[in-house]
Design a protein around this motif. Structure first.
Motif, short mmCIF file in Angstrom:
data_model
loop_
_atom_site.label_atom_id
_atom_site.label_comp_id
_atom_site.label_asym_id
_atom_site.label_seq_id
_atom_site.Cartn_x
_atom_site.Cartn_y
_atom_site.Cartn_z
N PRO A 265 -34.37 -24.96 -17.34
CA PRO A 265 -33.33 -24.46 -18.36
C PRO A 265 -31.91 -24.25 -17.98
N ARG A 266 -31.65 -23.96 -16.64
CA ARG A 266 -30.23 -23.96 -16.10
C ARG A 266 -29.45 -25.09 -16.22
N MET A 267 -30.27 -26.35 -16.26
CA MET A 267 -29.60 -27.70 -16.13
C MET A 267 -29.29 -27.89 -17.82
N VAL A 268 -30.21 -27.52 -18.33
CA VAL A 268 -29.82 -27.42 -19.94
C VAL A 268 -28.57 -26.56 -20.35
N GLU A 269 -28.80 -25.52 -19.85
CA GLU A 269 -27.29 -24.66 -19.97
C GLU A 269 -26.20 -25.28 -19.74
N ALA A 270 -26.20 -25.93 -18.56
CA ALA A 270 -24.95 -26.68 -17.86
C ALA A 270 -24.46 -27.91 -18.71
N LEU A 271 -25.57 -28.64 -19.05
CA LEU A 271 -25.28 -30.04 -19.85
C LEU A 271 -24.44 -29.56 -21.29
N LEU A 272 -24.91 -28.44 -21.89
CA LEU A 272 -24.27 -27.98 -23.15
C LEU A 272 -23.28 -27.32 -22.93
N GLY A 273 -22.84 -26.65 -21.86
CA GLY A 273 -21.68 -26.00 -21.68
C GLY A 273 -21.46 -24.84 -22.40
N SER A 274 -20.28 -24.25 -22.80
CA SER A 274 -20.05 -23.15 -23.41
C SER A 274 -19.70 -23.41 -24.86
N GLN A 275 -19.73 -24.57 -25.32
CA GLN A 275 -19.34 -25.00 -26.48
C GLN A 275 -20.48 -25.22 -27.34
N TRP A 276 -21.74 -24.95 -27.08
CA TRP A 276 -22.73 -25.57 -27.97
C TRP A 276 -23.06 -24.87 -29.19
N HIS A 277 -22.31 -23.69 -29.70
CA HIS A 277 -22.25 -23.13 -30.82
C HIS A 277 -21.09 -23.68 -31.91
N THR A 278 -20.17 -24.37 -31.17
CA THR A 278 -18.99 -24.91 -31.88
C THR A 278 -19.08 -26.20 -32.84
N SER A 279 -18.15 -26.36 -33.64
CA SER A 279 -18.15 -27.56 -34.28
C SER A 279 -18.07 -28.90 -33.41
N ASN A 280 -17.16 -28.67 -32.40
CA ASN A 280 -17.43 -29.86 -31.39
C ASN A 280 -18.33 -29.82 -30.32
N ARG A 281 -19.37 -29.20 -30.79
CA ARG A 281 -20.48 -28.98 -29.78
C ARG A 281 -21.14 -30.38 -29.05
N LEU A 282 -21.09 -31.22 -29.56
CA LEU A 282 -21.73 -32.65 -29.10
C LEU A 282 -20.74 -33.54 -28.39
N LYS A 283 -19.55 -33.12 -28.40
CA LYS A 283 -18.39 -34.13 -27.86
C LYS A 283 -18.57 -33.96 -26.27
N GLY A 284 -18.91 -35.25 -25.90
CA GLY A 284 -19.14 -35.43 -24.32
C GLY A 284 -20.28 -34.89 -23.72
N ILE A 285 -21.37 -34.58 -24.62
CA ILE A 285 -22.47 -33.94 -24.04
C ILE A 285 -23.57 -34.87 -23.86
N ASP A 286 -24.16 -34.99 -22.84
CA ASP A 286 -25.54 -35.91 -22.53
C ASP A 286 -26.86 -35.13 -23.39
N ILE A 287 -26.72 -35.45 -24.58
CA ILE A 287 -27.92 -34.96 -25.30
C ILE A 287 -29.22 -35.15 -24.74
N ARG A 288 -29.32 -36.56 -24.46
CA ARG A 288 -30.69 -37.19 -23.76
C ARG A 288 -31.23 -36.42 -22.76
N SER A 289 -30.14 -36.44 -21.69
CA SER A 289 -30.76 -35.62 -20.56
C SER A 289 -31.18 -34.03 -20.90
N ALA A 290 -30.33 -33.29 -21.82
CA ALA A 290 -30.58 -31.77 -22.05
C ALA A 290 -31.82 -31.97 -22.80
N ARG A 291 -32.39 -32.89 -23.68
CA ARG A 291 -33.64 -32.69 -24.35
C ARG A 291 -34.65 -33.12 -23.31
N ARG A 292 -34.49 -34.11 -22.17
CA ARG A 292 -35.50 -34.38 -21.18
C ARG A 292 -35.92 -32.96 -20.48
N PHE A 293 -34.71 -32.47 -20.00
CA PHE A 293 -34.89 -31.11 -19.07
C PHE A 293 -35.43 -29.94 -19.84
N ALA A 294 -35.23 -30.04 -21.11
CA ALA A 294 -35.90 -29.23 -21.85
C ALA A 294 -37.20 -29.35 -22.27
#
Length: 390
Positions: A265-294
């Motif tokens: 879970p800590r890796m998922v949190e780090a990958l998503l960063g602090s902008q996970w809830h904003t309109s540009n939340r997916l910018k520069g995010i490795d969603i594939r890795s986040a999903r794998r760790f989740a």
């Protein structure tokens, strides 16, 4: 029969004195010794040897997660690892040495902890500490170490730091660099939650200096806590690197044990960063890795209850980031329920805050979360607060 009895006594003496050294280097051998010794205990005539054998086997079940997996079909019964360790306590009560009983009770406390029974764990460990504080030896260090783990899940920085400093004092008296490394990764966590990032990172560096010098399996925990300190300091990209190192050590050494499970879970949190809830939340995010760790976090949470609040909160963030708001809401609610069940107050505050950020009708939870954080003396990363105040 006589030779088997002598072998069992010898194995128990080795486990009593050197179990942590074996686990540090070779977890497969450690597991094999614990299992074999528990089988030999059936024919032993030594109460102390039986006590240690069953206690260490119980700890191994709890630490490895077999505790939960073997107990899935028997949820109405007491946790498997606790059953074995209580059997060890019963034999230890027949031995004349109080330090043997206190040591076995320390193992029982850790088994309660791994089962998510934090209140029971704290009671047993504090009772053991009354005896072990006079010994000031390896088992005293274990007691403070396990207490620190309990307080880390409870999420109260002052107690984490107190237990960590006690552990460090005992380990320094024996000049044991492995146990000193364990002390420092506990202090890293406590300082990080309290918002003392500089002290946290200094403790993390000391931890890794000792553990890497020993080529210890527990380097995975050292990197895990360094990543935690970096997240708390809002240094997400550096945290990702630390968490990846923790995960690499875990895979390399087959160290899939309870204390390293928060890496998911800590890796998922780090990958998503602090902008996970904003309109540009997916910018520069490795969603594939986040999903794998989740996914891995959810899988391992079946065996390790202490990570469940953070797992479901991180999954909630991920679901919200990809636009699945209904699923996100359910995840946050489950995180809150799991935190309340455990008594994990820091995780509870963070889940309340995240749900309040994500859903306007739950906005009042943000203030509730901040009040709880203030009560326990903990903080959120500055970047989180800044992103939600805009």
């Amino acid at each position: 029969s006589s030779s088997r009895g002598e072998l069992h006594k010898l194995a128990s003496e080795i486990l009593y004195a050197y179990s942590y050294s074996i686990a540090t280097c070779d977890v497969i051998t450690y597991t094999d010794i614990c299992a074999t010794n528990a089988r030999l205990a059936r024919t032993s005539d030594s109460n102390a040897a039986k006590a240690v054998a069953y206690a260490k086997y119980g700890v191994n079940l709890a630490f490895s997660g077999a505790n939960a997996r073997l107990n899935l079909l028997f949820k109405r019964f007491i946790t498997l690892s606790v059953r074995y360790t209580k059997l060890g306590v019963a034999f230890a009560q027949q031995d004349v040495r109080p330090e043997v009983l206190a040591s076995v009770q320390t193992s029982l406390g850790f088994c309660h902890y791994c089962a998510g029974e934090l209140h029971e764990a704290e009671i047993v460990l504090l009772e053991s500490e009354k005896t072990l504080r006079r010994c000031r030896d390896l088992h005293t260090s274990y007691c403070y170490h396990f207490l620190r783990h309990v307080y880390s899940v409870m999420g109260v920085p002052s107690r984490i730091i107190e237990a960590g400093l006690n552990e460090l004092e005992v380990s320094k008296s024996s000049a044991d660099t492995e146990l000193m490394g364990w002390s420092y990764y506990g202090l890293t966590h406590g300082y990080a939650l309290a918002g003392n990032s500089e002290q946290a990172l200094q403790a993390a560096d000391m931890c890794l200096e000792y553990l890497q010098g020993n080529d210890s399996n527990f380097c995975s925990v050292g990197f895990l806590e360094k990543g935690t300190a970096l997240v708390q300091a809002s240094r997400y990209s550096e945290a990702i690197e630390a968490f990846q190192q923790s995960h690499d050590w875990m895979k390399k050494r087959w160290f899939y044990f309870e204390i390293v499970m928060p890496v998911f879970p800590r890796m998922v949190e780090a990958l998503l960063g602090s902008q996970w809830h904003t309109s540009n939340r997916l910018k520069g995010i490795d969603i594939r890795s986040a999903r794998r760790f989740a996914r891995r976090g959810k899988f391992f949470s079946l065996s390790f209850p202490n990570i469940r609040p953070h797992v479901w909160r991180s999954v909630g963030r991920l679901q919200f980031a990809v636009g699945k708001t209904n699923r996100a809401r359910k995840c946050f609610e489950r995180s809150i329920a799991e935190a309340e069940k455990l008594g994990a107050r820091y995780d509870l505050a963070r889940a309340l805050y995240d749900s309040g950020v994500a859903f306007p009708d739950l906005a009042s939870r943000k203030q509730q979360a901040l009040e709880l954080l203030q009560e326990i003396g903990a903080v959120m990363p500055d970047a989180e607060l800044e992103s939600t105040e805009k």
